[in-house]
Design an enzyme around this catalytic site. Structure first.
Site, mmCIF file in Angstrom:
data_model
loop_
_atom_site.group_PDB
_atom_site.id
_atom_site.type_symbol
_atom_site.label_atom_id
_atom_site.label_comp_id
_atom_site.label_asym_id
_atom_site.label_seq_id
_atom_site.Cartn_x
_atom_site.Cartn_y
_atom_site.Cartn_z
ATOM 1 N N THR A 1 0.825 -1.200 0.000
ATOM 2 C CA THR A 1 0.000 0.000 0.000
ATOM 3 C C THR A 1 0.864 1.256 0.000
ATOM 4 O O THR A 1 0.636 2.186 -0.780
ATOM 5 C CB THR A 1 -0.921 0.014 1.230
ATOM 6 O OG1 THR A 1 -1.684 -1.188 1.264
ATOM 7 C CG2 THR A 1 -1.857 1.202 1.202
ATOM 8 N N THR A 2 1.887 1.287 0.855
ATOM 9 C CA THR A 2 2.782 2.437 0.945
ATOM 10 C C THR A 2 3.588 2.617 -0.339
ATOM 11 O O THR A 2 4.033 3.720 -0.648
ATOM 12 C CB THR A 2 3.720 2.282 2.158
ATOM 13 O OG1 THR A 2 2.935 1.974 3.316
ATOM 14 C CG2 THR A 2 4.511 3.543 2.430
ATOM 15 N N ARG B 1 -9.271 -0.380 4.269
ATOM 16 C CA ARG B 1 -9.018 -0.032 2.874
ATOM 17 C C ARG B 1 -9.775 -0.935 1.903
ATOM 18 O O ARG B 1 -10.229 -0.477 0.854
ATOM 19 C CB ARG B 1 -7.514 -0.126 2.567
ATOM 20 C CG ARG B 1 -6.689 1.001 3.146
ATOM 21 C CD ARG B 1 -5.240 0.888 2.701
ATOM 22 N NE ARG B 1 -4.439 2.005 3.181
ATOM 23 C CZ ARG B 1 -4.286 3.156 2.540
ATOM 24 N NH1 ARG B 1 -4.887 3.342 1.374
ATOM 25 N NH2 ARG B 1 -3.531 4.111 3.040
ATOM 26 N N ILE C 1 5.116 -5.126 9.663
ATOM 27 C CA ILE C 1 5.341 -4.548 8.338
ATOM 28 C C ILE C 1 4.917 -3.095 8.478
ATOM 29 O O ILE C 1 3.743 -2.787 8.616
ATOM 30 C CB ILE C 1 4.561 -5.297 7.256
ATOM 31 C CG1 ILE C 1 5.094 -6.740 7.146
ATOM 32 C CG2 ILE C 1 4.683 -4.582 5.913
ATOM 33 C CD1 ILE C 1 4.391 -7.592 6.109
ATOM 34 N N TYR D 1 -12.544 -3.517 -3.386
ATOM 35 C CA TYR D 1 -13.635 -3.018 -4.223
ATOM 36 C C TYR D 1 -14.681 -4.093 -4.518
ATOM 37 O O TYR D 1 -15.870 -3.840 -4.405
ATOM 38 C CB TYR D 1 -13.115 -2.414 -5.554
ATOM 39 C CG TYR D 1 -14.222 -1.729 -6.345
ATOM 40 C CD1 TYR D 1 -14.666 -0.474 -5.970
ATOM 41 C CD2 TYR D 1 -14.823 -2.354 -7.421
ATOM 42 C CE1 TYR D 1 -15.696 0.159 -6.660
ATOM 43 C CE2 TYR D 1 -15.850 -1.744 -8.123
ATOM 44 C CZ TYR D 1 -16.290 -0.489 -7.739
ATOM 45 O OH TYR D 1 -17.306 0.114 -8.416
ATOM 46 N N TYR E 1 -2.756 -10.464 3.903
ATOM 47 C CA TYR E 1 -2.762 -9.066 4.320
ATOM 48 C C TYR E 1 -4.205 -8.641 4.527
ATOM 49 O O TYR E 1 -4.986 -8.537 3.589
ATOM 50 C CB TYR E 1 -2.080 -8.215 3.244
ATOM 51 C CG TYR E 1 -2.017 -6.725 3.501
ATOM 52 C CD1 TYR E 1 -2.279 -6.158 4.752
ATOM 53 C CD2 TYR E 1 -1.672 -5.865 2.463
ATOM 54 C CE1 TYR E 1 -2.211 -4.799 4.954
ATOM 55 C CE2 TYR E 1 -1.599 -4.490 2.657
ATOM 56 C CZ TYR E 1 -1.872 -3.960 3.899
ATOM 57 O OH TYR E 1 -1.806 -2.605 4.098
ATOM 58 N N LYS F 1 -0.168 -10.338 7.779
ATOM 59 C CA LYS F 1 -0.023 -8.947 8.192
ATOM 60 C C LYS F 1 -1.412 -8.479 8.580
ATOM 61 O O LYS F 1 -2.303 -8.384 7.739
ATOM 62 C CB LYS F 1 0.521 -8.081 7.055
ATOM 63 C CG LYS F 1 0.551 -6.590 7.412
ATOM 64 C CD LYS F 1 0.951 -5.730 6.227
ATOM 65 C CE LYS F 1 0.884 -4.240 6.589
ATOM 66 N NZ LYS F 1 1.255 -3.369 5.451
#
Length: 293
Positions: free
Chosen positions: A43-44, A137, A204, A106, A132, A162
């Site tokens: 994501t980052t 999100r 993480i 989504y 994850y 994660k």
């Protein structure tokens, strides 16, 4: 399989394109300052705005530059199962140690759909999978029972999670359902300390992008049961954890990196824009509090 301070690396851009030179410097700096593994294209890393060709190049460069010094957990998530499998197969060939696979966003799949998604990935690639879970999100939550079912179904393939759900009770739920040896990594920097106290192995981290040495020292203190030292370091890092999300991520962390290194640009890709003045003030104050500037 994994432990310690693991940065979810920001992807540097210069003039709208992947800045390979800056990324190689970032990888070296992270390893030299104690990061135990690296995560490109999470994501980052703004994976959602990278083309597949860019996505794969970022993974490839990270593995090349790490050169076996630390394992690379390649971001392989997608809301398209077939595209996630494509990333997994590329990452395996490139030499990644595992693929970080987010719950499909989504689409809002059911728990049955999540099991089918991750089962497909486990059956079509022999690259180990780090689940994850970040429902804030993705909207979809990988529920505890689903994690347990998946790990029991593919114990050699699904090696870690994660967890960015923010629910610390899940650490114990996973330990009870899977076993104490299952690798759990915090996905929330501000919960890193209590997550590890409950049985986690590390994090993480977003903050580790800009404070790798402090984060590595913090994790070492936890590992050595030096609670007083861990609390002291946590207090130094805590404002930074929140400053990293004082605007849409990863704008604040990219600004922070630009303050620490003149070779790192704060540039982001739309629809993210650069950190606001208010966010920059929060980052500046947090960097000063942590003793990084």
């Amino acid at each position: 399989m994994f432990s310690g301070s693991i940065p979810a690396l920001a992807t540097p851009f210069r003039d709208g394109s992947f800045d390979e030179s800056a990324f190689r410097k970032l990888v070296d700096w992270q390893i030299e300052n104690g990061s135990s593994a690296l995560v490109p294209c999470g994501t980052t890393g703004e994976a959602s705005t990278l083309s597949n060709a860019e996505h794969h190049r970022v993974i490839e460069v990270c593995i090349e530059q790490a050169a076996g010094r630390v394992p690379v957990i390649a971001g392989c998530g997608s809301n398209d199962t077939r595209n996630a499998a494509l990333h997994m197969n590329f990452a395996k060939k490139a030499g990644a140690a595992a693929g970080l696979c987010v719950a499909p966003y989504y689409n809002r799949p059911s728990q049955k759909g999540l099991i089918a998604h991750f089962s497909y990935l486990a059956e079509t690639s022999d690259l180990p999978i780090v689940l994850y879970n970040v429902p804030s999100r993705t909207v979809t939550d990988i529920e505890d029972e689903t994690v347990v079912e998946l790990v029991k179904k593919y114990p050699e393939q699904i090696v870690a999670i994660k967890d960015a759900s923010g629910d610390l009770s899940r650490v114990a739920d996973h330990r009870m359902g899977i076993g104490r040896d299952f690798c759990q990594l915090s996905g929330n920097d501000e919960l890193w300390l209590p997550h590890n106290a409950a049985g986690g192995r590390g994090a993480i981290s977003v903050t580790a992008n800009v404070a790798p040495a402090l984060c590595a020292e913090f994790q070492e203190a936890i590992n050595n049961n030096e609670l007083k030292r861990a609390r002291e370091l946590n207090d130094r890092l805590f404002p930074l954890h929140y400053a990293m999300f004082s605007d849409a991520s990863p704008a604040p962390v990219k600004y922070a990196l630009s303050r620490v290194h003149d070779w790192f640009s704060p540039s982001v890709r739309l629809p993210i824009v650069e950190a606001s003045e208010e966010s920059r003030r929060a980052v500046d104050a947090a960097l000063e509090h942590a003793g990084l500037v």
